[in-house]
Design a protein around this motif. Structure first.
Motif, PDB file in Angstrom:
ATOM      1  N   ALA A 128      52.528 -52.411  23.094  1.00 50.01           N
ATOM      2  CA  ALA A 128      51.715 -51.280  23.559  1.00 50.01           C
ATOM      3  C   ALA A 128      50.246 -51.482  23.224  1.00 50.01           C
ATOM      4  CB  ALA A 128      52.204 -49.979  22.928  1.00 50.01           C
ATOM      5  N   LYS A 129      49.405 -51.038  24.134  1.00 50.89           N
ATOM      6  CA  LYS A 129      47.975 -51.002  23.845  1.00 50.89           C
ATOM      7  C   LYS A 129      47.742 -50.084  22.640  1.00 50.89           C
ATOM      8  CE  LYS A 129      46.887 -51.567  28.746  1.00 50.89           C
ATOM      9  NZ  LYS A 129      46.337 -50.907  29.967  1.00 50.89           N
ATOM     10  N   GLY A 131      48.677 -50.527  19.755  1.00 46.46           N
ATOM     11  CA  GLY A 131      49.764 -50.567  18.786  1.00 46.46           C
ATOM     12  C   GLY A 131      49.304 -51.286  17.528  1.00 46.46           C
ATOM     13  N   PHE A 161      50.895 -56.210  27.699  1.00 45.74           N
ATOM     14  CA  PHE A 161      50.712 -54.885  27.120  1.00 45.74           C
ATOM     15  C   PHE A 161      50.940 -53.776  28.136  1.00 45.74           C
ATOM     16  CE2 PHE A 161      48.399 -57.666  24.251  1.00 45.74           C
ATOM     17  CZ  PHE A 161      48.846 -57.197  23.019  1.00 45.74           C
ATOM     18  N   ILE A 162      51.552 -52.711  27.645  1.00 46.01           N
ATOM     19  CA  ILE A 162      51.745 -51.502  28.436  1.00 46.01           C
ATOM     20  C   ILE A 162      51.067 -50.349  27.708  1.00 46.01           C
ATOM     21  CG2 ILE A 162      53.897 -52.278  29.488  1.00 46.01           C
ATOM     22  CD1 ILE A 162      55.444 -50.596  27.456  1.00 46.01           C
ATOM     23  N   GLU A 163      50.862 -49.262  28.426  1.00 41.86           N
ATOM     24  CA  GLU A 163      50.268 -48.073  27.825  1.00 41.86           C
ATOM     25  C   GLU A 163      51.381 -47.168  27.313  1.00 41.86           C
ATOM     26  OE1 GLU A 163      47.339 -44.354  29.117  1.00 41.86           O
ATOM     27  OE2 GLU A 163      47.459 -46.168  30.361  1.00 41.86           O
ATOM     28  N   PHE A 164      51.284 -46.780  26.057  1.00 45.25           N
ATOM     29  CA  PHE A 164      52.281 -45.900  25.440  1.00 45.25           C
ATOM     30  C   PHE A 164      52.357 -44.596  26.228  1.00 45.25           C
ATOM     31  CE2 PHE A 164      53.971 -43.203  21.955  1.00 45.25           C
ATOM     32  CZ  PHE A 164      54.980 -44.031  21.486  1.00 45.25           C
ATOM     33  N   ASP A 169      54.259 -48.092  33.743  1.00 45.41           N
ATOM     34  CA  ASP A 169      54.151 -49.415  33.131  1.00 45.41           C
ATOM     35  C   ASP A 169      55.503 -50.037  32.790  1.00 45.41           C
ATOM     36  OD1 ASP A 169      51.446 -49.583  33.308  1.00 45.41           O
ATOM     37  OD2 ASP A 169      51.034 -49.481  31.163  1.00 45.41           O
ATOM     38  N   LEU A 182      57.505 -51.403  19.995  1.00 38.01           N
ATOM     39  CA  LEU A 182      56.722 -50.176  19.993  1.00 38.01           C
ATOM     40  C   LEU A 182      56.822 -49.507  18.634  1.00 38.01           C
ATOM     41  CD1 LEU A 182      57.981 -48.584  23.341  1.00 38.01           C
ATOM     42  CD2 LEU A 182      55.799 -49.764  23.017  1.00 38.01           C
ATOM     43  N   GLN A 186      52.865 -43.837  17.503  1.00 37.57           N
ATOM     44  CA  GLN A 186      51.740 -44.755  17.358  1.00 37.57           C
ATOM     45  C   GLN A 186      50.848 -44.302  16.203  1.00 37.57           C
ATOM     46  OE1 GLN A 186      49.776 -45.439  21.283  1.00 37.57           O
ATOM     47  NE2 GLN A 186      50.412 -47.553  20.862  1.00 37.57           N
ATOM     48  N   TYR A 198      60.238 -40.635  26.531  1.00 36.39           N
ATOM     49  CA  TYR A 198      59.667 -41.951  26.824  1.00 36.39           C
ATOM     50  C   TYR A 198      60.466 -43.084  26.189  1.00 36.39           C
ATOM     51  CZ  TYR A 198      56.363 -45.862  26.759  1.00 36.39           C
ATOM     52  OH  TYR A 198      55.784 -47.108  26.896  1.00 36.39           O
TER      53      TYR A 198
END
Length: 392
Positions: A128-129, A131, A161-164, A169, A182, A186, A198
């Protein structure tokens, strides 16, 4: 003393707080001048039972009289290691029964990343971005914070990378993906909780493509969020768990946990798939076992949620607090700017209250006290903080 500190110790920032510590007990730390400071940080979520907890200290002393390090991890049967592994397995769903003890959270991250690659035969990792999973090269590679990473590139390849909390994504998780890592909540990004199931959706996608889900419980685990494990709040079961911080009761420890089948792939083809000299050190494992036992056999976890409400109620009418994020005793006050956050943190320290920053959210004020903090201590700390908030 400060000149020697700056000269002989490697530094992490240009301006360390440089408080000279004399001793610590319960929820308080004392400096060499006798100043008493209420600890609202707990060594960044590490001192779950406060400072110098008698059950942790006694466990350390007892084991010290028996033996310290005798062999690299995994060869000899050492009761403190074994009992801690069993105690952790007993807090988890039945399939998560194999525990590998290491020295820190970041080493647990390294082990988990190796494990998903070895088990799946794939190389791609999704993270995750913003993270945060530690600061070694492998762990840094899955921390989506370029301002930290750019000076150390090239890092480990094959990371995407994905967005939390961004469900769109999830399509980036494919049959090329070995694992998704993850944080359950966060941390460095600002104590961001998963929304709209999520984590369940991430797990479903992983299952569809044959990837493994790693949940980083280094900060959210061991009772901090009102459950023993943070993921219990979100009805999801990961394939691999990373833990550390609060597990040691103030001592350095980490672990990655998986099913027997998944973990077994590290023991052959090749042998010694992950090795550590001091992982599961008997002194540290004894401290960890005492910590887990105390948290599991008392009402500490239930009290964590009540104490969260007490803290939130203290700040209910504070207009300069934009938001209070987090869960249990993992809370962050979000104020108008990083400048205001830093001013409050430093002013409170001067008044005898220890607060701290978050890595990637400059406008946050960390509140992660020992789980054993009393109501009176909570109110004492909140009163100091409110006074500073009102003076802004």
């Amino acid at each position: 003393m400060i000149n020697d500190f700056l000269k002989y110790q490697g530094q992490t920032t240009p301006h360390p707080l440089a408080i000279e510590i004399s001793h610590a007990k319960g929820s308080y730390i004392y400096d060499s001048n006798g100043k008493k400071m209420l600890d609202f940080v707990a060594g960044v979520s590490a001192n779950s039972l406060g400072h110098n907890h008698p059950k942790v200290t006694n466990a350390i002393k007892k084991q010290l009289n028996n033996y310290t390090h005798v062999m690299v991890y995994g060869e000899f049967i050492q009761q403190p290691q074994l009992e801690l592994c069993k105690a952790l397995a007993n807090t988890l769903p039945r399939n998560l029964s194999s525990v590998y003890l290491v020295n820190s959270g970041t080493e647990a991250t390294e082990g988990a990343l190796k494990l998903v690659k070895r088990f799946t035969g794939r190389a791609e990792i999704i993270a995750a971005k913003k993270g945060y999973h530690g600061n070694t090269q492998g762990a840094m590679s899955v921390c989506g914070a370029e301002q930290q990473n750019r000076a150390f590139r090239p890092l480990v390849p094959g990371i995407k990378f994905i967005e939390f909390n961004n469900e769109i994504d999830l399509a980036k998780i494919t049959t090329k993906t070995a694992g998704v890592i993850l944080e359950t909540i966060q941390g460095g990004a600002g104590f961001i909780e998963p929304k709209n199931e999520y984590l369940l959706k991430v797990k479903k996608r992983c299952k569809e493509v044959g990837a493994l889900l790693i949940l980083d419980e280094i900060q959210t685990g061991i009772g901090r969020t009102g459950k023993f494990w943070g993921f219990e709040n979100y009805s999801v079961i990961p394939d691999i768990i990373i833990t550390g911080k609060g597990l040691g009761g103030g001592m350095p420890i980490g672990a990655f946990i998986a099913s027997f089948d998944v973990m077994s792939c590290l023991k052959e083809n090749p042998k010694l798939g992950h090795i550590t000299t001091f992982g599961g050190h008997p002194i540290i494992a004894s401290a960890g076992l005492a910590t887990v036992t105390e948290i599991k056999t008392t009402n500490i976890i239930e009290e964590t949620l009540r104490k969260e409400i007490l803290i939130r109620n203290n700040f209910k009418n504070q207009k300069c607090i934009k938001e209070i994020r987090g869960r249990g005793l993992m809370l962050a006050l979000i104020v108008e700017s990083p400048e205001i956050a830093s001013k409050i943190i430093l002013n409170c320290l001067d008044k005898g209250l220890i607060l701290f920053w978050l890595l990637f959210e400059g406008s946050a004020i960390r509140i992660t006290p020992p789980l054993t903090i009393s109501d009176e201590e909570i109110n004492e700390g909140c009163a100091i903080l409110i006074n500073e908030l009102n003076s802004i």
